[in-house]
Design a protein around this motif. Sequence first.
Motif, PDB file in Angstrom:
ATOM      1  N   ASP A 158      50.707  52.489  34.383  1.00  0.00           N
ATOM      2  CA  ASP A 158      51.103  53.418  35.320  1.00  0.00           C
ATOM      3  C   ASP A 158      50.308  53.592  36.567  1.00  0.00           C
ATOM      4  OD1 ASP A 158      52.898  54.347  33.454  1.00  0.00           O
ATOM      5  OD2 ASP A 158      51.987  55.832  32.566  1.00  0.00           O
ATOM      6  N   HIS A 159      49.146  53.191  36.412  1.00  0.00           N
ATOM      7  CA  HIS A 159      48.145  53.387  37.407  1.00  0.00           C
ATOM      8  C   HIS A 159      48.478  52.297  38.501  1.00  0.00           C
ATOM      9  CE1 HIS A 159      44.702  54.871  39.846  1.00  0.00           C
ATOM     10  NE2 HIS A 159      43.972  53.791  39.632  1.00  0.00           N
ATOM     11  N   ALA A 160      48.506  51.150  38.134  1.00  0.00           N
ATOM     12  CA  ALA A 160      49.061  49.926  39.062  1.00  0.00           C
ATOM     13  C   ALA A 160      50.410  50.063  39.721  1.00  0.00           C
ATOM     14  CB  ALA A 160      49.020  48.673  38.179  1.00  0.00           C
ATOM     15  N   ASP A 161      51.250  50.730  39.028  1.00  0.00           N
ATOM     16  CA  ASP A 161      52.566  51.156  39.828  1.00  0.00           C
ATOM     17  C   ASP A 161      52.401  51.977  40.970  1.00  0.00           C
ATOM     18  OD1 ASP A 161      53.978  49.623  38.054  1.00  0.00           O
ATOM     19  OD2 ASP A 161      54.878  51.130  36.890  1.00  0.00           O
ATOM     20  N   LYS A 162      51.458  52.869  40.876  1.00  0.00           N
ATOM     21  CA  LYS A 162      51.339  53.888  42.251  1.00  0.00           C
ATOM     22  C   LYS A 162      50.844  53.056  43.383  1.00  0.00           C
ATOM     23  CE  LYS A 162      49.316  57.322  39.036  1.00  0.00           C
ATOM     24  NZ  LYS A 162      47.985  58.157  38.851  1.00  0.00           N
ATOM     25  N   TYR A 163      50.471  51.832  43.189  1.00  0.00           N
ATOM     26  CA  TYR A 163      50.184  50.922  44.363  1.00  0.00           C
ATOM     27  C   TYR A 163      51.069  49.887  44.546  1.00  0.00           C
ATOM     28  CZ  TYR A 163      46.056  54.075  43.911  1.00  0.00           C
ATOM     29  OH  TYR A 163      45.278  55.279  43.873  1.00  0.00           O
ATOM     30  N   SER A 164      52.031  49.606  43.583  1.00  0.00           N
ATOM     31  CA  SER A 164      52.811  48.376  43.733  1.00  0.00           C
ATOM     32  C   SER A 164      52.211  47.101  43.232  1.00  0.00           C
ATOM     33  CB  SER A 164      53.804  48.289  45.014  1.00  0.00           C
ATOM     34  OG  SER A 164      54.430  49.755  45.421  1.00  0.00           O
ATOM     35  N   TYR A 165      51.145  47.182  42.454  1.00  0.00           N
ATOM     36  CA  TYR A 165      50.456  46.074  42.076  1.00  0.00           C
ATOM     37  C   TYR A 165      51.115  45.418  40.754  1.00  0.00           C
ATOM     38  CZ  TYR A 165      46.848  47.118  45.269  1.00  0.00           C
ATOM     39  OH  TYR A 165      45.865  47.504  46.479  1.00  0.00           O
ATOM     40  N   GLY A 166      51.149  44.067  40.656  1.00  0.00           N
ATOM     41  CA  GLY A 166      51.471  43.359  39.404  1.00  0.00           C
ATOM     42  C   GLY A 166      50.786  43.502  38.359  1.00  0.00           C
ATOM     43  N   VAL A 167      51.138  43.648  37.062  1.00  0.00           N
ATOM     44  CA  VAL A 167      50.224  43.549  36.375  1.00  0.00           C
ATOM     45  C   VAL A 167      50.274  42.244  35.187  1.00  0.00           C
ATOM     46  CG1 VAL A 167      49.374  44.688  33.892  1.00  0.00           C
ATOM     47  CG2 VAL A 167      50.044  45.948  36.019  1.00  0.00           C
ATOM     48  N   VAL A 168      49.525  41.422  35.328  1.00  0.00           N
ATOM     49  CA  VAL A 168      49.549  39.918  34.629  1.00  0.00           C
ATOM     50  C   VAL A 168      49.774  40.414  33.168  1.00  0.00           C
ATOM     51  CG1 VAL A 168      48.600  38.046  34.004  1.00  0.00           C
ATOM     52  CG2 VAL A 168      48.280  38.836  36.423  1.00  0.00           C
ATOM     53  N   ARG A 169      50.982  39.717  32.466  1.00  0.00           N
ATOM     54  CA  ARG A 169      51.280  39.651  31.037  1.00  0.00           C
ATOM     55  C   ARG A 169      50.853  38.656  30.329  1.00  0.00           C
ATOM     56  NH1 ARG A 169      56.940  42.836  30.414  1.00  0.00           N
ATOM     57  NH2 ARG A 169      56.909  44.199  32.167  1.00  0.00           N
ATOM     58  N   HIS A 170      50.300  37.732  30.942  1.00  0.00           N
ATOM     59  CA  HIS A 170      49.993  36.402  30.041  1.00  0.00           C
ATOM     60  C   HIS A 170      48.673  36.306  29.668  1.00  0.00           C
ATOM     61  CE1 HIS A 170      52.992  36.030  33.507  1.00  0.00           C
ATOM     62  NE2 HIS A 170      53.901  35.281  32.330  1.00  0.00           N
ATOM     63  N   PHE A 171      47.904  37.097  29.825  1.00  0.00           N
ATOM     64  CA  PHE A 171      46.556  37.182  29.356  1.00  0.00           C
ATOM     65  C   PHE A 171      46.111  38.499  28.956  1.00  0.00           C
ATOM     66  CE2 PHE A 171      47.258  33.782  32.486  1.00  0.00           C
ATOM     67  CZ  PHE A 171      46.620  32.721  31.872  1.00  0.00           C
ATOM     68  N   VAL A 172      45.432  38.583  27.727  1.00  0.00           N
ATOM     69  CA  VAL A 172      45.239  39.650  27.085  1.00  0.00           C
ATOM     70  C   VAL A 172      43.776  39.847  26.656  1.00  0.00           C
ATOM     71  CG1 VAL A 172      47.572  39.515  25.852  1.00  0.00           C
ATOM     72  CG2 VAL A 172      45.452  38.615  24.787  1.00  0.00           C
ATOM     73  N   GLY A 173      43.536  41.364  26.444  1.00  0.00           N
ATOM     74  CA  GLY A 173      42.328  41.709  25.686  1.00  0.00           C
ATOM     75  C   GLY A 173      42.348  41.309  24.399  1.00  0.00           C
ATOM     76  N   HIS A 174      41.122  41.334  23.673  1.00  0.00           N
ATOM     77  CA  HIS A 174      41.118  40.813  22.243  1.00  0.00           C
ATOM     78  C   HIS A 174      39.896  41.628  21.632  1.00  0.00           C
ATOM     79  CE1 HIS A 174      37.633  38.389  23.786  1.00  0.00           C
ATOM     80  NE2 HIS A 174      38.415  38.272  24.684  1.00  0.00           N
ATOM     81  N   GLY A 175      39.856  41.313  20.367  1.00  0.00           N
ATOM     82  CA  GLY A 175      38.880  41.765  19.484  1.00  0.00           C
ATOM     83  C   GLY A 175      37.695  40.802  19.775  1.00  0.00           C
ATOM     84  N   VAL A 176      36.334  41.276  19.754  1.00  0.00           N
ATOM     85  CA  VAL A 176      35.252  40.193  19.909  1.00  0.00           C
ATOM     86  C   VAL A 176      34.247  40.873  19.182  1.00  0.00           C
ATOM     87  CG1 VAL A 176      34.378  41.734  21.970  1.00  0.00           C
ATOM     88  CG2 VAL A 176      33.884  39.388  21.657  1.00  0.00           C
TER      89      VAL A 176
END
Length: 350
Positions: A255-273
């Motif tokens: 939602d926040h990225a969309d306000k500035y028309s930035y792309g959100v990379v889908r192919h890499f993720v956060g994770h348990g650590v």
Amino acid sequence: MVGASSLQPRLLSSFVGDRLLLSKQPVSRLFLYKPGNKHVSMQLSRTLSGLTNLLFNRRNLDEVPNAERQRLRPGKLSPRRPVPDHIPRPPYVNSRQPPGIASGAEVHDENGIECMRSSGKLAAQVLQYAGTLVKPGIKTDDIDQAVHQMIIDNGAYPSPLGYGGFPKSVCTSVNECICHGIPDSRALEDGDIINIDVTVYLNGYHGDTSATFFCGDVDDEARKLVQVTEECLYRAISICAPGVEYKKIGKTIHDHADKYSYGVVRHFVGHGVGRVFHADPVVQHFRNNDGGRMMLNQTFTIEPMLTIGSVNPVMWDDNWTVVTEDGSLSAQFEHTILITKDGAEILTQC
């Protein structure tokens, strides 16, 4: 860190004690590869179901469009840096076994929480120091040397070193590099942006963090991208608490990225650590319908990657470095957080 090679598909590695934990699906079922085809697609179930449209385009420099900013090129690698024998190593070191994601969340007792605070604090201090080195003319390999030395001086092991064959102690991702840039002989130039991704293994626990830094005189377009990416991270952290659905992280960032028309990379993720480098949950940074809720005393990373242009990744022949398909700038920020009764504690913050 999800990579793919035309010869040997690579998944996230994760270990518990001396036992390697892989995704329940065979590697051959996770990736679809046909010889002669430059595309590698990935099919995953369970928490990775949102990544089924993963697509890596093989590196072809001639296909990258021209622009004023010179595109990245691979430099020369220095020899692997030694780690003193007395420093404990993660179980995956020196193994080229395709890694996977450990099943089960990283939830800690009081001792584990204190260990996570210690590893997170060291990672934050190392990252802060690395950022002070960013200036025109410094080589990314020099940053790796400094990071490596500081980590081992503190009795810790640089987690990326030897992870799935990764040759260096830190990731340095410059300009259009989305993630997993390998430090080499390339010198930073005035106007570059660089993400430095630091993970340390201290007393049996990993602390993982990254930030994007400015090199010299950076233009307003790049500065805005970096600012908004950092805002996305902190907005996502602010909604975390016991019982909150993981998918709310992705919605908040998107939602926040969309306000500035930035792309959100889908192919890499956060994770348990924690005791392992990569574990459940898979934390997606875009809108998704994945299930699961946060648990008290759980630790995981949030690490959004935003782009000015295309979010499609192109992987270099080193099987690690990933850049944007159109050569547009990318930025990333990352923290390891602990879920507390009051919300979330950032463990990787000085």
